[in-house]
Enzyme design. Structure first.
Site, PDB file in Angstrom:
ATOM      1  N   ASP A 186      52.095  -4.413 -51.631  1.00  0.00           N
ATOM      2  CA  ASP A 186      53.035  -4.243 -52.735  1.00  0.00           C
ATOM      3  C   ASP A 186      52.320  -3.773 -53.804  1.00  0.00           C
ATOM      4  O   ASP A 186      51.317  -4.394 -54.352  1.00  0.00           O
ATOM      5  CB  ASP A 186      53.869  -5.412 -53.416  1.00  0.00           C
ATOM      6  CG  ASP A 186      54.470  -5.172 -54.171  1.00  0.00           C
ATOM      7  OD1 ASP A 186      55.402  -4.258 -54.191  1.00  0.00           O
ATOM      8  OD2 ASP A 186      54.308  -5.872 -55.330  1.00  0.00           O
ATOM      9  N   GLU A 270      55.587   0.867 -49.265  1.00  0.00           N
ATOM     10  CA  GLU A 270      56.938   1.379 -49.797  1.00  0.00           C
ATOM     11  C   GLU A 270      56.565   2.653 -50.384  1.00  0.00           C
ATOM     12  O   GLU A 270      55.644   3.304 -50.679  1.00  0.00           O
ATOM     13  CB  GLU A 270      57.358   0.488 -51.138  1.00  0.00           C
ATOM     14  CG  GLU A 270      57.753  -0.860 -50.855  1.00  0.00           C
ATOM     15  CD  GLU A 270      58.346  -1.284 -52.117  1.00  0.00           C
ATOM     16  OE1 GLU A 270      59.499  -1.542 -52.285  1.00  0.00           O
ATOM     17  OE2 GLU A 270      57.351  -1.479 -53.097  1.00  0.00           O
ATOM     18  N   ASP A 352      55.028 -10.832 -56.726  1.00  0.00           N
ATOM     19  CA  ASP A 352      54.402  -9.663 -55.935  1.00  0.00           C
ATOM     20  C   ASP A 352      54.277 -10.298 -54.236  1.00  0.00           C
ATOM     21  O   ASP A 352      54.169  -9.398 -53.399  1.00  0.00           O
ATOM     22  CB  ASP A 352      53.183  -9.645 -56.661  1.00  0.00           C
ATOM     23  CG  ASP A 352      53.220  -8.808 -57.835  1.00  0.00           C
ATOM     24  OD1 ASP A 352      54.442  -8.121 -58.105  1.00  0.00           O
ATOM     25  OD2 ASP A 352      52.320  -9.057 -59.007  1.00  0.00           O
TER      26      ASP A 352
END
Length: 402
Positions: A186, A270, A352
């Site tokens: 992340d 991502e 997170d």
């Protein structure tokens, strides 16, 4: 596989003069060809092919005004036409922006193919130059005398440093040994990255630490008269400060991506829309300083080279708002909330780390069956066993749909 070795070069005054003229001719050919393409497309509605641009270059050399183009090697001039043709192909395909004109104050470069240079016993001789070009070889594990470059790129940075890049065709390296481990990553601003293992990679904030020095150098440069020697010195000083920030960021990104590739067989990240995110004026500088786009580029080619799997999940997947324990999806979660408690299972989450775990789970699902990771319900999809139980009980199936 093609790889490249970039080294510092130290041309003498005569070689520097020849290369500077080559850079000027390359820049002139690019700008004139770009102007002709722009004019032909917007006035006549036609595209100029590489063959037509090459023929125009030959005609330019025959004119009295541009006869000096024959004083430098023709290979870098033809290469810049090829690069422009590829740039327009990428533009029309939607992969890049419209090509821009080159500036004499920006980075200068010239590309030499095999017919325009000679490399023997570790000495490099370029076309139209006198004697070998001195450069420092910094790769101790590679024998320079055995290299056979396919292309040589000579460049000069705005701070005055010279570089030579040797492009080599090599065999594909053997993949790394498997470690039977997967990692979800992340990315953020407070911490550059947080992994599903709970490891936090601190954000070094290279630009922020040098912002005061950069501002001071730029103020000094703005007070100098245009075209003066003092302005040139101030501009070089500013360029050196930017180079230090750029090199520190590149070193950090290379270390971070290499460590991730060595630790895991599967890496999940991502699909961030960095171009849209930098439109936020409050966070644009911090986001740009992180270098997320370069991080993903390095991670992609290093995973391919090492035989690892890189999975990129949908950017709209609510990784931060989904409970990694029970799958409950929050209706809203403020950016300032760094911890939250799941109202369903009462698990206390670090924002997170929880997002990294969800990214990993979604990436493994995509890798296994190509599932869509965008969630429309209030929880994660249930297992096949639970779904079969719901189908066998119509009452429970109606409750679940409600």
């Amino acid at each position: 596989m093609r790889t490249a070795y970039k080294c510092r070069a130290y041309p003498d005054s005569e070689q520097a003069g020849i290369l500077a003229r080559t850079f000027g001719c390359v820049r002139l050919v690019w700008n004139r060809a770009l102007a002709d393409r722009h004019r032909a497309y917007y006035t006549e509605g036609k595209r100029i092919s590489y063959k037509e641009a090459d023929a125009a270059l030959t005609d330019w050399k025959k004119t009295e005004e541009l006869a000096f183009l024959s004083d430098v090697s023709s290979v870098p001039l033809q290469q810049t036409l090829r690069h422009q043709h590829a740039a327009f192909a990428n533009f029309f395909a939607g992969r890049a922006k419209y090509p821009r004109f080159k500036s004499r104050t920006a980075r200068q470069s010239a590309h030499y193919t095999r017919s325009a240079f000679r490399m023997r016993d570790g000495q490099l001789v370029l076309a139209k130059t006198t004697g070998p070009l001195p450069f420092v070889w910094s790769f101790e594990d590679v024998d320079l005398a055995t290299l056979s470059p396919t292309m040589v790129i000579v460049s000069r940075e705005p701070d005055g440093r010279w570089y030579v890049t040797l492009a080599i065709d090599t065999d594909t390296p053997a993949p790394l040994d498997t470690v039977e481990h997967s990692i979800g990553v992340d990315l953020g601003v407070k911490d550059f990255a947080v992994t599903s293992d709970g490891v936090r990679i601190a954000n070094p904030r290279h630009l922020e630490r040098k912002a005061k020095n950069l501002a001071r150098y730029q103020r000094r440069m703005s007070r100098c008269q245009n075209g003066s020697a003092n302005r040139g010195k101030a501009k070089a000083r500013t360029a050196r400060a930017h180079r230090k920030v750029r090199n520190a960021r590149q070193d950090f990104l290379h270390r971070a991506t290499t460590n991730l590739v060595r630790k895991a067989d599967t890496i999940v990240i991502e699909d961030l829309a960095v171009r849209n995110m930098v439109r936020n004026r409050s966070l644009s500088r911090a986001i740009s300083d992180c270098g997320w786009g370069e991080f993903r580029r390095q991670l992609a080619y290093k995973c391919e080279r090492a035989g690892r799997e890189l999975v990129v999940i949908d950017r709209w997947y609510p990784s931060s708002k989904t409970c990694s324990t029970c799958g409950h999806l929050l209706a809203d979660l403020k950016l300032s909330a760094r911890h939250w408690t799941c109202p369903s299972c009462r698990t206390r989450h670090d924002r997170d780390i929880n997002a990294a775990k969800n990214i990993l789970a979604a990436g493994l699902a995509v890798s296994a069956c190509g599932a869509d990771v965008r969630r429309r319900g209030s929880s994660l999809p249930q297992s096949a066993t639970k779904q079969e139980a719901l189908r066998s009980d119509p009452d429970r199936l109606g409750e679940a749909r409600q």
